[in-house]
Design a protein around this motif. Sequence first.
Motif, PDB file in Angstrom:
ATOM      1  N   SER A 167      12.413  24.029   5.578  1.00 44.43           N
ATOM      2  CA  SER A 167      11.107  23.783   5.319  1.00 44.43           C
ATOM      3  C   SER A 167      10.466  23.624   3.904  1.00 44.43           C
ATOM      4  O   SER A 167       9.801  22.471   3.620  1.00 44.43           O
ATOM      5  N   SER A 184      -0.590  21.427   2.944  1.00 43.71           N
ATOM      6  CA  SER A 184       0.995  21.587   3.863  1.00 43.71           C
ATOM      7  C   SER A 184       2.106  21.852   2.748  1.00 43.71           C
ATOM      8  O   SER A 184       3.020  22.294   3.192  1.00 43.71           O
ATOM      9  N   TYR A 217       4.046  25.267   3.328  1.00 44.28           N
ATOM     10  CA  TYR A 217       5.164  24.907   4.135  1.00 44.28           C
ATOM     11  C   TYR A 217       6.404  24.351   3.335  1.00 44.28           C
ATOM     12  O   TYR A 217       7.470  24.154   3.653  1.00 44.28           O
ATOM     13  N   TRP A 273       6.495  21.070   2.434  1.00 36.50           N
ATOM     14  CA  TRP A 273       6.510  19.693   2.931  1.00 36.50           C
ATOM     15  C   TRP A 273       6.152  18.864   1.757  1.00 36.50           C
ATOM     16  O   TRP A 273       4.908  18.671   1.504  1.00 36.50           O
ATOM     17  N   LYS A 301       2.411  15.827  10.534  1.00 33.93           N
ATOM     18  CA  LYS A 301       2.779  17.485  10.709  1.00 33.93           C
ATOM     19  C   LYS A 301       3.659  17.668  11.815  1.00 33.93           C
ATOM     20  O   LYS A 301       4.600  18.495  11.882  1.00 33.93           O
ATOM     21  N   THR A 302       3.354  16.767  12.999  1.00 36.18           N
ATOM     22  CA  THR A 302       4.483  17.109  14.162  1.00 36.18           C
ATOM     23  C   THR A 302       5.930  16.425  13.598  1.00 36.18           C
ATOM     24  O   THR A 302       6.742  17.260  14.011  1.00 36.18           O
ATOM     25  N   PHE A 358       7.173  19.528  11.346  1.00 35.46           N
ATOM     26  CA  PHE A 358       7.283  20.580  12.276  1.00 35.46           C
ATOM     27  C   PHE A 358       8.458  20.338  13.157  1.00 35.46           C
ATOM     28  O   PHE A 358       9.298  21.451  13.265  1.00 35.46           O
ATOM     29  N   SER A 359       8.663  19.494  13.848  1.00 38.68           N
ATOM     30  CA  SER A 359       9.797  19.292  14.652  1.00 38.68           C
ATOM     31  C   SER A 359      11.162  19.137  14.010  1.00 38.68           C
ATOM     32  O   SER A 359      12.214  19.860  14.436  1.00 38.68           O
ATOM     33  N   MET A 388       0.768  21.995  15.757  1.00 36.30           N
ATOM     34  CA  MET A 388       0.013  22.579  14.804  1.00 36.30           C
ATOM     35  C   MET A 388      -1.082  21.641  14.358  1.00 36.30           C
ATOM     36  O   MET A 388      -1.017  20.512  14.343  1.00 36.30           O
ATOM     37  N   ILE A 412      -1.132  27.279  14.641  1.00 35.77           N
ATOM     38  CA  ILE A 412       0.085  26.942  15.400  1.00 35.77           C
ATOM     39  C   ILE A 412      -0.632  27.455  16.913  1.00 35.77           C
ATOM     40  O   ILE A 412      -1.046  28.339  16.946  1.00 35.77           O
ATOM     41  N   THR A 453       0.566  31.873   8.915  1.00 34.74           N
ATOM     42  CA  THR A 453      -0.112  30.664   9.663  1.00 34.74           C
ATOM     43  C   THR A 453      -0.789  31.567  10.999  1.00 34.74           C
ATOM     44  O   THR A 453      -0.156  32.311  11.571  1.00 34.74           O
TER      45      THR A 453
END
Length: 479
Positions: A168, A193, A197, A199, A302-303, A306-307, A387, A396, A462
Amino acid sequence: MKKLYFLVGSQDLYGEEALENVKKQTEEMVAFLNEAMQDLLAVELLPAVIDSAQCIQNMQKANVDADCVGVITWMHTFSPAKMWIKGLQKLQKPLLHFHTQAGEKLPYDAIDMDFMNLNQSAHGDREYAFILARMHIAHATVSGYYRHERVIRELRRFAEVALAVDYSRNLNVATFGNNMRQVAVTDGDRVESQIQYGWEVNYYGIGELVERMEDVTADEIDAKIREYADAYEMPEKTPAATEAIREQAKMEVALDHFLEAECIGAFTDNFQDLYQLKQLPGLATQHLMARGIGFGPEGDYKTSAFSAVLMKMAERREGGTGFIEDYTYDLTEGEELELAAHMLEVSPSFAASTPKVEVHPLDIGDKEAPARLVFDGIQGDGIQVTMSDMGDHFRIVCADIELVAQPQEMPHLPVARIMYRHKPNFSEGTAAWLEAGGGHHSVVSTALSREDIVLFARLTRTELVTIGDDGVKTFDFRH
Ligand code: MN
């Protein structure tokens, strides 16, 4: 190979011989753990911490080593916790407090004062745990004898989550186009983000992809189609089907080149911005998801990210993990089911049997009929995770679900789909999701469990809401 550093805490109060024993026992433990986790990562022992300077040195080593994804700490003897303060202040990697012992059973006949002084992690780990709590250090705790299977399972979970956190923190996300017009939950604070995380989310014009598509050769397209034919059931070779599939193959090859050139592990697109594309990427995106590339539709960065992180966490486990969208319900009283799918982009990791490549018109976006994979979904216990950006923090939401076989054929539904039951039941499960602000895009997994998500939330600080047979729980790991 990625690794976890193992830090053992002791002190010089009991003399050289005691420290020799600490070293010997810890080496034995680390050798055992290294073997138990050798398919995941390596476990490497650093010099015993007997003062603040050694602690700082070890923690700094962990920080600068790009292969190090986390640190395991164990207080073999009593390691006064003021020695750990400055080192812990510096640590930037996931931390596990391992509460264990070199020996399983007490030697009742032989135990003397020396034995008790040497084997006092019950004592030392409490001293250390106090300073973790006092300093609000994000960490996981695993308690138990290090050779027990349950303990190894928990250590392996920490390793898998730490590997995912590491992934991540190095993840680059490309958004082709922006967020879908007017949609709220898929949007978010990209700066935050990145801070929380790691990203790096960057925008690219869809023209970047179109340009790369112009450079794709017929041979590359043929090779990609062979990959499809190896993995999926191909349709009858009508000119229209062949053309549609070649178009998807061309998009995927161009995406391959783009993702590799820009070091990107997750992407989004938006059907509102496909200017020179003939089709919405369907089969291309599904095949990329099957290969571990994160995806979020309609600009949902985000998805997408996160995926990718959750697929990384699940990569060595059985079961499917991927993006999904809540779509429609069967509300038969007491037997309520959800049907989740998307316009096209459902990950083939959810396929109960070999997916079929099909070509159908798309009701949205005014483009050519795209090729896509169609299949019925797998069954089994799973989780649904999303998220949301709540404005001043991320939340989350993780719901336990049971994926089930679709009760009847759906011959006219031209997309892949999964079906599931909510827990503890439809009314409470869905109400809790709605009240938590959980969106319509999520990651479903039959490979991961709630414990994995709890650990990820804990280590990334989180807020987490869980929903299941034990009701609704909120964990505020932020502070
Ligand atoms: Mn959607």
